[in-house]
Motif scaffolding. Structure first.
Motif, mmCIF file in Angstrom:
data_model
loop_
_atom_site.group_PDB
_atom_site.id
_atom_site.type_symbol
_atom_site.label_atom_id
_atom_site.label_comp_id
_atom_site.label_asym_id
_atom_site.label_seq_id
_atom_site.Cartn_x
_atom_site.Cartn_y
_atom_site.Cartn_z
ATOM 1 N N HIS A 226 3.110 52.561 33.102
ATOM 2 C CA HIS A 226 3.768 51.781 33.990
ATOM 3 C C HIS A 226 4.382 52.660 35.151
ATOM 4 O O HIS A 226 5.176 53.490 35.269
ATOM 5 N N MET A 227 3.560 52.152 36.350
ATOM 6 C CA MET A 227 3.731 53.129 37.432
ATOM 7 C C MET A 227 4.861 52.471 38.378
ATOM 8 O O MET A 227 5.438 51.365 38.330
ATOM 9 N N LYS A 228 5.190 53.285 39.247
ATOM 10 C CA LYS A 228 6.066 53.204 40.433
ATOM 11 C C LYS A 228 5.586 52.384 41.587
ATOM 12 O O LYS A 228 5.250 53.064 42.562
ATOM 13 N N THR A 229 5.041 51.027 41.354
ATOM 14 C CA THR A 229 4.495 50.403 42.498
ATOM 15 C C THR A 229 5.087 49.139 42.822
ATOM 16 O O THR A 229 5.858 48.956 41.998
ATOM 17 N N GLU A 230 4.561 48.465 43.777
ATOM 18 C CA GLU A 230 5.204 47.149 44.143
ATOM 19 C C GLU A 230 4.988 46.313 42.861
ATOM 20 O O GLU A 230 5.824 45.343 42.899
ATOM 21 N N MET A 231 3.872 46.381 42.168
ATOM 22 C CA MET A 231 3.603 45.449 41.187
ATOM 23 C C MET A 231 4.501 45.704 39.819
ATOM 24 O O MET A 231 4.670 44.906 38.987
ATOM 25 N N ALA A 232 5.179 46.902 39.771
ATOM 26 C CA ALA A 232 5.983 47.021 38.735
ATOM 27 C C ALA A 232 7.509 46.528 39.032
ATOM 28 O O ALA A 232 8.185 47.204 39.771
ATOM 29 N N GLN A 233 7.817 45.603 38.311
ATOM 30 C CA GLN A 233 9.113 45.069 38.376
ATOM 31 C C GLN A 233 9.959 45.912 38.278
ATOM 32 O O GLN A 233 10.270 46.560 36.915
ATOM 33 N N GLY A 234 11.144 46.160 38.824
ATOM 34 C CA GLY A 234 12.366 46.953 38.468
ATOM 35 C C GLY A 234 11.944 48.710 38.667
ATOM 36 O O GLY A 234 12.558 49.552 38.161
#
Length: 285
Positions: A226-234
């Motif tokens: 679960h990465m810190k990207t734009e696709m990761a909500q929250g």
């Protein structure tokens, strides 16, 4: 000897960008950063140039057959083939937890069906010994499904692309005609379209591996975390550079005998067919 070539799709930002950066630092050959939007792709290349790295750029919209064909022709004419391919391009539209047919189809066209187009035009260019990594997710594990007929079909050791397409089309038809059942999926069927696309991508990984087995080509799927990207909500938990190490491992370091696997973010190999396990993505909303 022909120059080695690596290609990353959907690489103008986030995870794809991190993979390109890592490949530029370690891959002995030319690295192609590809993106649907040329402006974004060139800006990403400039950022890497500022770090002293020298990726090449080529426009590539994986959902556009003509774009894929043009890219394949370019690689064939310039290099004759390629040695590494990371299928990273993907979307997830967070605002539709239970999407419309159009949104569900859009997700599946980009996240799954684009791989069929790439297989048609780009895979013939894979050199013997090439490595392919398909970026899946926790949504791509079979435990995301609860409908037994789908599970049995996808567990078939002789699974075919046609059967995967049947699974995908049955889901899309259920959305289209209003018969979609939340109970066919884990987590009340939230973002079932994404689960379907990533399950199909992971299943296709196994099918493709059987097709290319006799050419010493390694094709694996990964859940990068679960990465810190734009696709990761929250916001995610892991930096893209950290997750990129998993892909770099499969491209550069893993045994060539590691093939047709589903690798978790901690590098453990997960039994993809175990639908009763607890690997399903939860709280995807």
């Amino acid at each position: 000897m022909a120059e080695k070539v690596a290609v990353v799709t959907g690489a103008s930002k986030g995870f794809g960008f991190a993979i390109v950066k890592g490949l530029c630092q370690r891959f002995q050959g030319v690295v192609y950063l590809t993106a649907r939007n040329e402006k974004n792709g060139l800006e990403a290349v400039k950022k890497l140039n500022d770090l002293g790295l020298k990726p090449q750029f080529h426009q590539l919209d994986v959902s556009d057959e003509k774009s894929v064909q043009t890219f394949a022709d370019y690689i064939k004419n310039k290099y004759g083939g390629l040695d590494a391919l990371v299928n990273n391009a993907a979307i997830l539209e967070w605002d539709e937890v239970y999407p419309s047919y159009e949104a569900a189809k859009r997700n599946i066209d980009i996240n799954y069906k684009s791989l069929l187009t790439l297989e048609k035009y780009v895979y013939p260019l894979l050199r013997d010994g090439a490595r392919v990594v398909n970026i899946s997710s926790a949504c791509g594990h079979l435990s995301n499904l609860k409908k037994q007929s789908w599970i049995r079909m996808l567990q078939d050791p002789d699974l075919t692309t046609e059967q995967i397409n049947q699974f995908v089309d049955e889901y899309l038809e259920s959305v289209k005609n209003g018969t979609f059942n939340k109970n066919d999926f884990a987590d009340e069927g939230k973002h079932a379209e994404h689960r379907v696309s990533k399950i199909a991508l992971t299943a296709l990984t196994m099918v493709q591996q059987r097709k290319y087995e006799n050419r010493n080509i390694s094709i694996n799927a990964v859940h990068p975390g679960h990465m810190k990207t734009e696709m990761a909500q929250g916001g995610g938990e892991v930096e893209p550079d950290q997750s990129a190490e998993l892909v770099l491992y499969l491209i550069l370091d893993a045994s060539p005998k590691l093939r047709g696997t589903f690798m978790w973010h901690n590098r453990s190999l997960i039994d993809w067919c175990d639908a009763e396990s607890d690997f399903a993505c939860k709280d995807l909303w």
